[in-house]
Design an enzyme around this catalytic site. Sequence first.
Site, PDB file in Angstrom:
ATOM      1  N   HIS A   1      53.254   6.707  81.167  1.00 15.78           N
ATOM      2  CA  HIS A   1      53.944   6.596  82.461  1.00 15.78           C
ATOM      3  C   HIS A   1      55.403   7.076  82.374  1.00 15.78           C
ATOM      4  CE1 HIS A   1      56.468   3.174  81.297  1.00 15.78           C
ATOM      5  NE2 HIS A   1      55.448   2.844  80.545  1.00 15.78           N
TER       6      HIS A   1
ATOM      7  N   HIS B   1      54.263  22.170  74.135  1.00 17.17           N
ATOM      8  CA  HIS B   1      52.892  22.014  73.646  1.00 17.17           C
ATOM      9  C   HIS B   1      52.780  20.611  73.065  1.00 17.17           C
ATOM     10  CE1 HIS B   1      49.393  23.863  71.072  1.00 17.17           C
ATOM     11  NE2 HIS B   1      49.079  22.690  71.571  1.00 17.17           N
TER      12      HIS B   1
HETATM   13  C1  LIG Z   1      56.119  20.644  60.287  1.00 20.61           C
HETATM   14  C2  LIG Z   1      55.587  22.057  60.166  1.00 20.61           C
HETATM   15  C3  LIG Z   1      55.940  22.865  61.449  1.00 20.61           C
HETATM   16  C4  LIG Z   1      56.257  22.687  58.946  1.00 20.61           C
HETATM   17  O1  LIG Z   1      55.753  23.945  58.708  1.00 20.61           O
HETATM   18  P1  LIG Z   1      56.419  24.835  57.545  1.00 20.61           P
HETATM   19  O2  LIG Z   1      57.883  24.982  57.832  1.00 20.61           O
HETATM   20  O3  LIG Z   1      55.594  26.067  57.424  1.00 20.61           O
HETATM   21  O4  LIG Z   1      56.318  23.876  56.288  1.00 20.61           O
HETATM   22  P2  LIG Z   1      55.459  24.064  54.931  1.00 20.61           P
HETATM   23  O5  LIG Z   1      54.001  24.085  55.251  1.00 20.61           O
HETATM   24  O6  LIG Z   1      56.052  25.220  54.167  1.00 20.61           O
HETATM   25  O7  LIG Z   1      55.787  22.717  54.165  1.00 20.61           O
HETATM   26  C5  LIG Z   1      57.047  22.459  53.599  1.00 20.61           C
HETATM   27  C6  LIG Z   1      56.998  21.051  52.988  1.00 20.61           C
HETATM   28  O8  LIG Z   1      56.940  20.080  54.046  1.00 20.61           O
HETATM   29  C7  LIG Z   1      55.745  19.281  53.930  1.00 20.61           C
HETATM   30  N1  LIG Z   1      55.204  19.121  55.281  1.00 20.61           N
HETATM   31  C8  LIG Z   1      54.859  20.112  56.128  1.00 20.61           C
HETATM   32  N2  LIG Z   1      54.437  19.593  57.298  1.00 20.61           N
HETATM   33  C9  LIG Z   1      54.501  18.263  57.166  1.00 20.61           C
HETATM   34  C10 LIG Z   1      54.175  17.205  58.040  1.00 20.61           C
HETATM   35  N3  LIG Z   1      53.715  17.436  59.265  1.00 20.61           N
HETATM   36  N4  LIG Z   1      54.370  15.949  57.625  1.00 20.61           N
HETATM   37  C11 LIG Z   1      54.854  15.693  56.363  1.00 20.61           C
HETATM   38  N5  LIG Z   1      55.194  16.680  55.480  1.00 20.61           N
HETATM   39  C12 LIG Z   1      54.999  17.929  55.886  1.00 20.61           C
HETATM   40  C13 LIG Z   1      54.791  20.094  53.050  1.00 20.61           C
HETATM   41  O9  LIG Z   1      53.879  19.267  52.398  1.00 20.61           O
HETATM   42  C14 LIG Z   1      55.772  20.769  52.115  1.00 20.61           C
HETATM   43  O10 LIG Z   1      56.173  19.847  51.139  1.00 20.61           O
HETATM   44  P3  LIG Z   1      56.427  20.301  49.609  1.00 20.61           P
HETATM   45  O11 LIG Z   1      57.554  21.316  49.690  1.00 20.61           O
HETATM   46  O12 LIG Z   1      56.788  19.032  48.935  1.00 20.61           O
HETATM   47  O13 LIG Z   1      55.137  20.916  49.162  1.00 20.61           O
HETATM   48  C15 LIG Z   1      54.038  22.100  60.026  1.00 20.61           C
HETATM   49  O14 LIG Z   1      53.615  21.701  58.745  1.00 20.61           O
HETATM   50  C16 LIG Z   1      53.342  21.210  61.049  1.00 20.61           C
HETATM   51  O15 LIG Z   1      53.197  19.998  60.891  1.00 20.61           O
HETATM   52  N6  LIG Z   1      52.893  21.885  62.115  1.00 20.61           N
HETATM   53  C17 LIG Z   1      52.161  21.268  63.171  1.00 20.61           C
HETATM   54  C18 LIG Z   1      50.839  21.972  63.349  1.00 20.61           C
HETATM   55  C19 LIG Z   1      50.032  21.325  64.430  1.00 20.61           C
HETATM   56  O16 LIG Z   1      50.159  20.143  64.703  1.00 20.61           O
HETATM   57  N7  LIG Z   1      49.202  22.111  65.088  1.00 20.61           N
HETATM   58  C20 LIG Z   1      48.409  21.564  66.164  1.00 20.61           C
HETATM   59  C21 LIG Z   1      48.010  22.596  67.130  1.00 20.61           C
HETATM   60  S1  LIG Z   1      47.025  21.849  68.382  1.00 20.61           S
END
Ligand SMILES: CC(C)(COP(=O)(O)OP(=O)(O)OC[C@H]1O[C@@H](n2cnc3c(N)ncnc32)[C@H](O)[C@@H]1OP(=O)(O)O)[C@@H](O)C(=O)NCCC(=O)NCCS
Length: 205
Positions: free
Chosen positions: A133, A142
């Site tokens: 709400h 998104h």
């Molecule tokens: C947060 C996010 C944007 C980061 O992406 P990125 O910058 O490419 O990050 P990386 O994948 O290189 O990860 C970097 C570090 O952060 C950590 N990390 C990444 N995403 C994380 C998350 N959501 N929660 C906790 N830790 C996370 C990784 O494990 C990595 O840790 P390490 O260096 O110790 O190995 C991405 O991981 C994410 O969560 N995206 C959301 C995707 C989603 O929800 N899609 C749904 C579509 S409907």
Amino acid sequence: MKQLCIIGAGGHGKVVAEIAELQNKYDAIFFLDDANVEWCGEYRVVGTVSEYIKHVKTCDFVVAIGNNENRKKIIEQLLKANAVFPTLIHPCSTVSKSAKIELGCVVMAGAIVNADARIGRGTILNTCCSVDHDNNIGKYCHISVGAHLAGTVEVGDCAFIGAGATVKNNVTICTNAIVGAGAVVLRDITESGTYIGVPAKKMKA
Ligand SMILES: CC(C)(COP(=O)(O)OP(=O)(O)OC[C@H]1O[C@@H](n2cnc3c(N)ncnc32)[C@H](O)[C@@H]1OP(=O)(O)O)[C@@H](O)C(=O)NCCC(=O)NCCS
């Protein structure tokens, strides 16, 4: 009956096409995409994005591109050409009668939008998310699969809330912020950047 032109022939586009079919409003659904593909699921990809102009007079449009900035750019370009953007709402979602959802949004299966929530233009409310709400969600956001926003949350334009993230009630999230999958946001996010973890903290560059 009208035709529907969907821009963006990826996985998200395929789901959007199926929601559109359920509206029983379109006698044809087709895609435009710059990738060299002919089909998106069972739907034809008939041209590139710049060919939208050929269809503006005869079709409704949906931009099915997950990237917020890219979706914004294309919707705004098409609006200048007077394109019509319906809001597609899956019949198995729940939208309050007092919620306001602007043009070009897609509300996917299982999503819940509660009383007096406002959803800005071109926002995606993905599968099974909930927007409670009095939320005020900006344009071109998104809200990903299974994310939950408690009451009176404000989300700025182009913000991305990742899959399964939770946002506490009365929290404000600024424009362009990225909330990672599974994060729990307990405090306002006032600076753009990527926020992860429980409780959510800004990711180090
Ligand atoms: C947060 C996010 C944007 C980061 O992406 P990125 O910058 O490419 O990050 P990386 O994948 O290189 O990860 C970097 C570090 O952060 C950590 N990390 C990444 N995403 C994380 C998350 N959501 N929660 C906790 N830790 C996370 C990784 O494990 C990595 O840790 P390490 O260096 O110790 O190995 C991405 O991981 C994410 O969560 N995206 C959301 C995707 C989603 O929800 N899609 C749904 C579509 S409907």
